[in-house]
Design a protein around this motif. Structure first.
Motif, short mmCIF file in Angstrom:
data_model
loop_
_atom_site.label_atom_id
_atom_site.label_comp_id
_atom_site.label_asym_id
_atom_site.label_seq_id
_atom_site.Cartn_x
_atom_site.Cartn_y
_atom_site.Cartn_z
N LYS A 174 0.68 -1.35 0.05
CA LYS A 174 0.03 0.04 -0.16
C LYS A 174 0.81 1.22 -0.14
CE LYS A 174 -3.80 -2.44 0.36
NZ LYS A 174 -4.47 -2.57 -0.99
N GLN A 175 2.11 1.23 -0.39
CA GLN A 175 2.95 2.28 0.09
C GLN A 175 3.74 2.68 -1.41
OE1 GLN A 175 3.12 4.11 2.77
NE2 GLN A 175 1.60 2.47 3.52
N PHE A 176 3.02 2.32 -2.42
CA PHE A 176 3.39 2.83 -4.11
C PHE A 176 2.79 4.16 -4.19
CE2 PHE A 176 3.86 -1.91 -4.10
CZ PHE A 176 5.22 -1.91 -4.48
N ARG A 177 3.48 5.22 -3.62
CA ARG A 177 2.84 6.56 -4.02
C ARG A 177 2.44 7.23 -5.37
NH1 ARG A 177 1.57 9.69 0.16
NH2 ARG A 177 1.19 12.10 -0.32
N TYR A 178 3.40 6.56 -6.26
CA TYR A 178 3.27 7.23 -7.51
C TYR A 178 2.13 6.31 -8.24
CZ TYR A 178 7.83 9.35 -7.43
OH TYR A 178 8.54 10.36 -6.92
N ILE A 179 1.66 5.21 -7.75
CA ILE A 179 0.71 4.45 -8.28
C ILE A 179 -0.68 4.90 -7.62
CG2 ILE A 179 -0.79 2.46 -8.26
CD1 ILE A 179 1.93 0.56 -8.32
N SER A 180 -0.81 5.39 -6.53
CA SER A 180 -1.92 6.11 -5.92
C SER A 180 -2.03 7.50 -6.67
CB SER A 180 -1.70 6.30 -4.25
OG SER A 180 -1.59 5.25 -3.78
N LEU A 181 -0.70 8.17 -6.84
CA LEU A 181 -0.99 9.58 -7.68
C LEU A 181 -1.73 9.20 -9.09
CD1 LEU A 181 2.40 11.07 -6.49
CD2 LEU A 181 -0.14 12.20 -5.93
N LEU A 182 -1.13 8.20 -9.82
CA LEU A 182 -1.73 7.85 -10.96
C LEU A 182 -3.49 7.51 -10.89
CD1 LEU A 182 -1.54 7.22 -14.01
CD2 LEU A 182 -1.10 4.64 -13.21
N GLY A 183 -3.95 6.81 -9.83
CA GLY A 183 -5.23 6.53 -9.46
C GLY A 183 -5.92 7.86 -9.34
N LEU A 184 -5.32 8.83 -8.65
CA LEU A 184 -5.85 10.13 -8.23
C LEU A 184 -6.15 10.96 -9.51
CD1 LEU A 184 -6.85 12.04 -6.14
CD2 LEU A 184 -4.60 13.01 -5.99
N SER A 185 -5.22 10.79 -10.58
CA SER A 185 -5.32 11.36 -11.68
C SER A 185 -6.52 10.80 -12.48
CB SER A 185 -4.09 11.53 -12.58
OG SER A 185 -3.72 9.98 -13.06
N PHE A 186 -6.72 9.55 -12.34
CA PHE A 186 -7.87 8.85 -13.07
C PHE A 186 -9.12 9.54 -12.62
CE2 PHE A 186 -6.93 5.05 -15.80
CZ PHE A 186 -5.64 5.25 -15.91
N VAL A 187 -9.18 9.51 -11.16
CA VAL A 187 -10.36 9.93 -10.34
C VAL A 187 -10.79 11.49 -10.94
CG1 VAL A 187 -11.25 10.57 -7.95
CG2 VAL A 187 -10.04 8.32 -8.43
N ILE A 188 -9.75 12.32 -10.80
CA ILE A 188 -10.08 13.61 -11.13
C ILE A 188 -10.59 13.84 -12.77
CG2 ILE A 188 -8.87 15.84 -11.22
CD1 ILE A 188 -7.33 15.15 -9.02
N SER A 189 -9.89 13.03 -13.42
CA SER A 189 -10.24 13.19 -14.76
C SER A 189 -11.72 12.63 -15.14
CB SER A 189 -9.12 12.40 -15.83
OG SER A 189 -8.01 12.95 -15.75
N GLY A 190 -11.99 11.61 -14.51
CA GLY A 190 -13.20 10.93 -14.64
C GLY A 190 -14.27 11.71 -14.12
#
Length: 297
Positions: free
Chosen positions: A164-180
């Protein structure tokens, strides 16, 4: 009779959401006052009380401008307050708990998504507005999927916290969420009174085919946005199992939903919609829709 601006569903919902999210602002205020405690000494609590009272006074005034309207919309206020509280809690987790800050991002995004569905509908298409517009009771499957993602996050956090500590993956997910979120809300605003949370089987007199703006890029931007948002939430949480499950289930849901919706749209708009289909794709990979021949295209 139309409601005044002071008691419109959009305003009431906004007030409830802001009221619920005050937990975050009080948290920030307390942290600020801790830093300034030497200056304020024992009287710093007065600022907290004054600030909270001022906030409550403002919210109460807005909500009680028309008592009858407040009573009529009290269920909406409760839902908005609940979602605002979730947003505030998510922001507090994001700021105060670095090891699980990405869960705070997720919780904030979840709360904003559901509240903004109602608020955007209230502003752009109040005629079709209902308590269900919050999408909190979308379906049992949706609730099960949400709980499953929380369970996976918790279990993996205890068994394999490093996962659960792959911050760059979480940031990628956040970009998906914001874009969506942006794509979905743009679709609602662009379609305006032509947008509805439910497939319409009877054409309204003022129902028009929308092909401009975000709809010139894909036929179903609201579904594209929700699809991106849904997948993004699981990338934020670094949930590999739910990521696969959400992708498959969401794709199948939107495949069937688009197929069903396009049957109605072809009945409404005929050749105009067929021409639109030829020019613009659905927006979701491998989903073609319905071409009027009884087959998925």
């Amino acid at each position: 009779m139309a409601l005044s601006m002071e008691t419109s569903p959009a305003r009431v919902s906004l007030c409830g959401f802001l009221l619920g999210s005050t937990s975050f602002w009080v948290y920030l205020l307390c942290n600020l006052l801790t830093i300034l405690q030497e200056l304020w000494n024992s009287h710093f609590w007065i600022v907290i009380v004054a600030g909270w009272s001022f906030c409550m006074l403002g919210m109460t005034r807005m909500l009680l401008t028309d008592r009858q309207a407040y009573i009529e919309h009290v269920q909406s206020i409760y839902r908005a307050w609940f979602l605002g509280s979730g947003c505030g809690l998510g922001l507090v987790i994001s700021c105060h708990c670095p090891s699980i800050s990405h869960f705070g991002w997720y919780f904030t995004a979840l709360s904003i998504f559901h509240w903004s569905e109602y608020f955007t509908m209230a502003v752009t298409n109040p005629r079709s507005l209902a308590l269900e517009s919050y999408l909190l009771d979308h379906s049992k499957e949706y609730a099960v999927a949400a709980v499953a993602s929380w369970v996976e996050f918790t279990v993996e956090w205890f068994l394999a916290p490093g996962l659960k500590q792959f911050r760059y993956i979480s940031l990628l997910g956040l970009s998906f969420v914001i874009s969506g979120e942006v794509v979905r809300k743009l679709s609602m605003i662009t379609a305006s009174t032509n947008f509805n949370h439910y497939v319409q089987y009877r054409k309204q007199r003022d129902h028009q085919l929308v092909t401009h703006g975000i709809y010139s890029l894909c036929r179903h931007p609201s579904y594209v946005g929700w699809f991106l948002w849904s997948i993004g939430t699981q990338i934020i949480l670094c949930n590999p199992v739910c990521l696969i499950g959400y992708t498959i289930v969401s794709w199948r849901f939107f495949n069937e939903r688009i197929y069903e919706e396009e049957i109605a749209l072809l009945n409404f708009f005929g050749e105009d919609y067929l021409d639109y289909q030829r020019r613009v794709g659905t927006g979701i990979p491998f989903i073609k829709g319905f071409d009027g021949s009884g087959h998925k295209i």
